[in-house]
Write a protein that holds these residues in place. Structure first.
Motif, PDB file in Angstrom:
ATOM      1  N   LYS A  44      17.690 -97.063  25.858  1.00 42.92           N
ATOM      2  CA  LYS A  44      16.640 -97.127  24.829  1.00 42.92           C
ATOM      3  C   LYS A  44      16.849 -95.972  23.869  1.00 42.92           C
ATOM      4  O   LYS A  44      16.717 -94.807  24.235  1.00 42.92           O
ATOM      5  CB  LYS A  44      15.261 -97.052  25.480  1.00 42.92           C
ATOM      6  CG  LYS A  44      14.117 -97.280  24.493  1.00 42.92           C
ATOM      7  CD  LYS A  44      12.772 -97.338  25.199  1.00 42.92           C
ATOM      8  CE  LYS A  44      11.646 -97.606  24.210  1.00 42.92           C
ATOM      9  NZ  LYS A  44      10.320 -97.658  24.888  1.00 42.92           N
ATOM     10  N   ASP A  45      17.205 -96.322  22.636  1.00 41.10           N
ATOM     11  CA  ASP A  45      17.536 -95.317  21.623  1.00 41.10           C
ATOM     12  C   ASP A  45      18.667 -94.428  22.162  1.00 41.10           C
ATOM     13  O   ASP A  45      19.729 -94.934  22.463  1.00 41.10           O
ATOM     14  CB  ASP A  45      16.291 -94.516  21.232  1.00 41.10           C
ATOM     15  CG  ASP A  45      15.212 -95.393  20.608  1.00 41.10           C
ATOM     16  OD1 ASP A  45      15.580 -96.352  19.908  1.00 41.10           O
ATOM     17  OD2 ASP A  45      14.022 -95.127  20.836  1.00 41.10           O
ATOM     18  N   ASN A  46      18.404 -93.126  22.315  1.00 39.16           N
ATOM     19  CA  ASN A  46      19.467 -92.221  22.765  1.00 39.16           C
ATOM     20  C   ASN A  46      19.274 -91.794  24.224  1.00 39.16           C
ATOM     21  O   ASN A  46      19.834 -90.785  24.661  1.00 39.16           O
ATOM     22  CB  ASN A  46      19.511 -90.968  21.877  1.00 39.16           C
ATOM     23  CG  ASN A  46      18.277 -90.103  22.042  1.00 39.16           C
ATOM     24  OD1 ASN A  46      17.185 -90.619  22.267  1.00 39.16           O
ATOM     25  ND2 ASN A  46      18.446 -88.792  21.926  1.00 39.16           N
ATOM     26  N   ILE A  47      18.518 -92.587  24.981  1.00 37.87           N
ATOM     27  CA  ILE A  47      18.263 -92.275  26.391  1.00 37.87           C
ATOM     28  C   ILE A  47      18.838 -93.392  27.268  1.00 37.87           C
ATOM     29  O   ILE A  47      18.523 -94.573  27.066  1.00 37.87           O
ATOM     30  CB  ILE A  47      16.762 -92.109  26.694  1.00 37.87           C
ATOM     31  CG1 ILE A  47      16.152 -91.012  25.819  1.00 37.87           C
ATOM     32  CG2 ILE A  47      16.548 -91.821  28.177  1.00 37.87           C
ATOM     33  CD1 ILE A  47      16.675 -89.621  26.112  1.00 37.87           C
ATOM     34  N   ILE A  48      19.664 -93.007  28.232  1.00 36.87           N
ATOM     35  CA  ILE A  48      20.185 -93.950  29.219  1.00 36.87           C
ATOM     36  C   ILE A  48      19.584 -93.590  30.567  1.00 36.87           C
ATOM     37  O   ILE A  48      19.694 -92.449  31.025  1.00 36.87           O
ATOM     38  CB  ILE A  48      21.713 -93.882  29.310  1.00 36.87           C
ATOM     39  CG1 ILE A  48      22.352 -94.154  27.944  1.00 36.87           C
ATOM     40  CG2 ILE A  48      22.241 -94.875  30.352  1.00 36.87           C
ATOM     41  CD1 ILE A  48      23.860 -93.954  27.922  1.00 36.87           C
ATOM     42  N   SER A  49      18.929 -94.544  31.209  1.00 39.52           N
ATOM     43  CA  SER A  49      18.306 -94.318  32.515  1.00 39.52           C
ATOM     44  C   SER A  49      18.988 -95.198  33.555  1.00 39.52           C
ATOM     45  O   SER A  49      19.078 -96.420  33.378  1.00 39.52           O
ATOM     46  CB  SER A  49      16.811 -94.645  32.459  1.00 39.52           C
ATOM     47  OG  SER A  49      16.153 -93.872  31.472  1.00 39.52           O
ATOM     48  N   VAL A  50      19.451 -94.566  34.627  1.00 40.29           N
ATOM     49  CA  VAL A  50      20.098 -95.292  35.723  1.00 40.29           C
ATOM     50  C   VAL A  50      19.334 -94.973  36.999  1.00 40.29           C
ATOM     51  O   VAL A  50      19.222 -93.809  37.403  1.00 40.29           O
ATOM     52  CB  VAL A  50      21.573 -94.878  35.895  1.00 40.29           C
ATOM     53  CG1 VAL A  50      22.235 -95.725  36.989  1.00 40.29           C
ATOM     54  CG2 VAL A  50      22.341 -95.025  34.572  1.00 40.29           C
ATOM     55  N   ALA A  51      18.789 -96.005  37.637  1.00 45.99           N
ATOM     56  CA  ALA A  51      18.008 -95.809  38.853  1.00 45.99           C
ATOM     57  C   ALA A  51      18.926 -95.578  40.052  1.00 45.99           C
ATOM     58  O   ALA A  51      20.048 -96.090  40.084  1.00 45.99           O
ATOM     59  CB  ALA A  51      17.113 -97.018  39.109  1.00 45.99           C
ATOM     60  N   PRO A  52      18.465 -94.812  41.040  1.00 43.00           N
ATOM     61  CA  PRO A  52      19.264 -94.652  42.255  1.00 43.00           C
ATOM     62  C   PRO A  52      19.296 -95.958  43.032  1.00 43.00           C
ATOM     63  O   PRO A  52      18.391 -96.783  42.928  1.00 43.00           O
ATOM     64  CB  PRO A  52      18.514 -93.559  43.016  1.00 43.00           C
ATOM     65  CG  PRO A  52      17.095 -93.698  42.564  1.00 43.00           C
ATOM     66  CD  PRO A  52      17.174 -94.105  41.124  1.00 43.00           C
ATOM     67  N   GLY A  53      20.318 -96.133  43.797  1.00 37.87           N
ATOM     68  CA  GLY A  53      20.398 -97.357  44.595  1.00 37.87           C
ATOM     69  C   GLY A  53      21.774 -97.506  45.204  1.00 37.87           C
ATOM     70  O   GLY A  53      22.673 -96.695  44.963  1.00 37.87           O
ATOM     71  N   SER A  54      21.939 -98.555  45.972  1.00 30.44           N
ATOM     72  CA  SER A  54      23.235 -98.789  46.610  1.00 30.44           C
ATOM     73  C   SER A  54      24.264 -99.161  45.556  1.00 30.44           C
ATOM     74  O   SER A  54      23.956 -99.832  44.567  1.00 30.44           O
ATOM     75  CB  SER A  54      23.120 -99.909  47.638  1.00 30.44           C
ATOM     76  OG  SER A  54      22.699-101.109  47.008  1.00 30.44           O
ATOM     77  N   LEU A  55      25.490 -98.712  45.763  1.00 37.01           N
ATOM     78  CA  LEU A  55      26.580 -99.015  44.840  1.00 37.01           C
ATOM     79  C   LEU A  55      27.192-100.355  45.251  1.00 37.01           C
ATOM     80  O   LEU A  55      28.176-100.419  45.987  1.00 37.01           O
ATOM     81  CB  LEU A  55      27.623 -97.899  44.883  1.00 37.01           C
ATOM     82  CG  LEU A  55      27.158 -96.572  44.274  1.00 37.01           C
ATOM     83  CD1 LEU A  55      28.022 -95.427  44.748  1.00 37.01           C
ATOM     84  CD2 LEU A  55      27.190 -96.654  42.759  1.00 37.01           C
ATOM     85  N   SER A  56      26.574-101.420  44.788  1.00 42.48           N
ATOM     86  CA  SER A  56      27.040-102.758  45.161  1.00 42.48           C
ATOM     87  C   SER A  56      28.094-103.242  44.181  1.00 42.48           C
ATOM     88  O   SER A  56      28.170-102.799  43.036  1.00 42.48           O
ATOM     89  CB  SER A  56      25.872-103.734  45.185  1.00 42.48           C
ATOM     90  OG  SER A  56      25.261-103.801  43.899  1.00 42.48           O
ATOM     91  N   PHE A  57      28.932-104.171  44.661  1.00 40.65           N
ATOM     92  CA  PHE A  57      29.926-104.800  43.786  1.00 40.65           C
ATOM     93  C   PHE A  57      30.155-106.209  44.309  1.00 40.65           C
ATOM     94  O   PHE A  57      30.803-106.423  45.326  1.00 40.65           O
ATOM     95  CB  PHE A  57      31.242-104.018  43.788  1.00 40.65           C
ATOM     96  CG  PHE A  57      32.266-104.575  42.827  1.00 40.65           C
ATOM     97  CD1 PHE A  57      32.199-104.276  41.483  1.00 40.65           C
ATOM     98  CD2 PHE A  57      33.259-105.433  43.271  1.00 40.65           C
ATOM     99  CE1 PHE A  57      33.118-104.815  40.581  1.00 40.65           C
ATOM    100  CE2 PHE A  57      34.182-105.974  42.382  1.00 40.65           C
ATOM    101  CZ  PHE A  57      34.108-105.664  41.043  1.00 40.65           C
TER     102      PHE A  57
END
Length: 416
Positions: free
Chosen positions: A198-211
């Motif tokens: 959003k605009d100049n903010i990137i938010s990444v939530a914690p969680g399992s690294l799934s693939f």
């Protein structure tokens, strides 16, 4: 061995092209798969960059003592590996070619160190090589200078789900190549990871690294050279068999970018058809802040068409495998065109009574995109010689084979 390129009387039309898989997607998929611990197979890009990344990641578990990782000339690989090694226990040296050692890495290092990473410069401050002592990162907010490369942000985004509190990245400065950050976010979403820009903010939530959702598709950046060929050789239809109409790749914007040059595109049965249907504009203007990899093909196309151009948003092009602005100007001016290298603009001026300088050796400056861009002029009633044709292995190993299949004459030569 150099490569001589010249047009034959009739170039093949219609021409079908199967592009290499996108290395932008492949490299992100490889990192996400590695971080998740998945063994899910991937359809990988044939590019040398992708092979280097795979080999370096595979070598991590077997490194004895201090690990030494050579990213060669692959900027994406170096930046993604820096973030991965920062969270990988052990001592690591990350290095590359002479050109790589002159490409800035400070914004990413500063951001990682603000999260408790232990990274030191082994030579010049702000530049590779790096000594990295991998350990657990802490903190959940970071400020990042995003004015030099989007890959710094992508590197942080991909390791963020594995951090205890996730990560909020504040992008500072004039953000370049934003579509590539959005590409990373889209691919992470496909793996079930919670990412928001959003605009100049990137938010990444914690969680399992799934693939669990590998994807591959043709490379839109590589398609730019065929769009350039269409612009320079009117009436020749080119059909792309493996481009995705709904692609998350930012360089898909070339569809609109080449329209002023007369190249019209249509989708037919999931295949993209392009052909030059009108002469195009007499003056071309565009900003390449979001799509710098498209500039070489556009610049050479405009020069070959004999039109003036004002190409802006060029700052990151000076930090690629070569200084691409300087490389383009050097080669065009030696060919008899008029190219002006300004600080914020590459300007092309039409030339009257241009001297015929065919059979001039093009200096690719070790850069795959410079070699492929200038090869286009060989399809336009002139003879071009590329000094180091092997550089295309970096992103498009089959380029010369595909160009020959199009009806362009290629001949390996020792010297003039």
């Amino acid at each position: 061995m150099m490569l001589q390129i010249s047009a034959q009387p009739l170039l093949k039309s219609p021409l079908s092209v199967v592009l290499p898989f996108s290395k932008s997607i492949a490299n992100r998929m490889i990192i996400m798969r590695y971080l998740s611990g998945s063994a899910l197979p991937l359809k990988l890009s044939e590019s040398n960059d992708t092979h280097i990344l795979e080999q370096l990641l595979q070598s991590i578990p077997v490194q004895q003592g201090m690990g030494i990782y050579n990213a060669e000339d692959a900027g994406t690989v170096f930046r993604f590996m820096a973030a991965v090694l920062a969270i990988t226990p052990g001592k690591h040296v990350l290095t590359g070619t002479t050109r790589m050692l002159n490409r800035p890495i400070k914004p990413l290092v500063d951001a990682l160190c603000s999260l408790n990473a232990n990274i030191n410069y082994l030579k010049k401050q702000g530049y590779p090589p790096l000594l990295i002592q991998g350990r657990k990162l802490t903190g959940y907010q970071v400020k990042l200078d995003a004015s030099l490369s989007s890959q710094f942000g992508s590197a942080l985004m991909m390791i963020a789900p594995g951090l205890e509190n996730g990560l909020v990245i504040e992008l500072l400065g004039k953000v370049v190549s934003m579509p590539y950050l959005k590409l990373t976010a889209t691919l992470m979403h496909m793996q079930g990871q919670d990412v928001e820009i959003k605009d100049n903010i990137i938010s990444v939530a914690p969680g399992s690294l799934s693939f669990n959702h590998p994807i591959s598709e043709g490379d839109w950046s590589s398609a730019s050279f065929w769009f350039g060929l269409a612009a320079l050789v009117p009436g020749k239809e080119i059909i792309f068999e493996n481009l995705n109409q709904d692609s998350p790749q930012g360089d898909r914007c070339l569809l609109k970018l080449f329209e002023p040059l007369g190249v019209i595109s249509t989708w037919q049965s999931k295949h993209l058809h392009i052909i030059k249907k009108h002469s195009g504009v007499s003056h071309f203007e565009a900003d390449f802040t979001d799509c710098p990899d498209l500039l070489p093909a556009i610049a050479v196309s405009c020069a070959g068409m004999g039109i003036s151009a004002s190409l802006k948003g060029i700052s990151t092009l000076r930090l690629k495998e070569s200084d691409r602005v300087a490389a383009i100007c050097d080669n065009l001016n030696r060919l008899g065109f008029k190219a002006i290298n300004n600080e914020h603009e590459l300007k092309l001026l039409p030339v009257q009574n241009k001297t015929d300088r065919s059979k001039l050796i093009i200096n690719a400056f070790g850069d795959h995109r410079i070699a492929m861009a200038f090869a286009l002029l060989g399809a336009q009633n002139r003879t071009i010689i590329i000094d180091t044709p092997g550089v295309v292995e970096k992103s498009y190993p089959q380029f010369w084979q595909h160009l020959e299949q199009a009806g362009v004459f290629l001949k390996e030569i020792q010297s003039l």
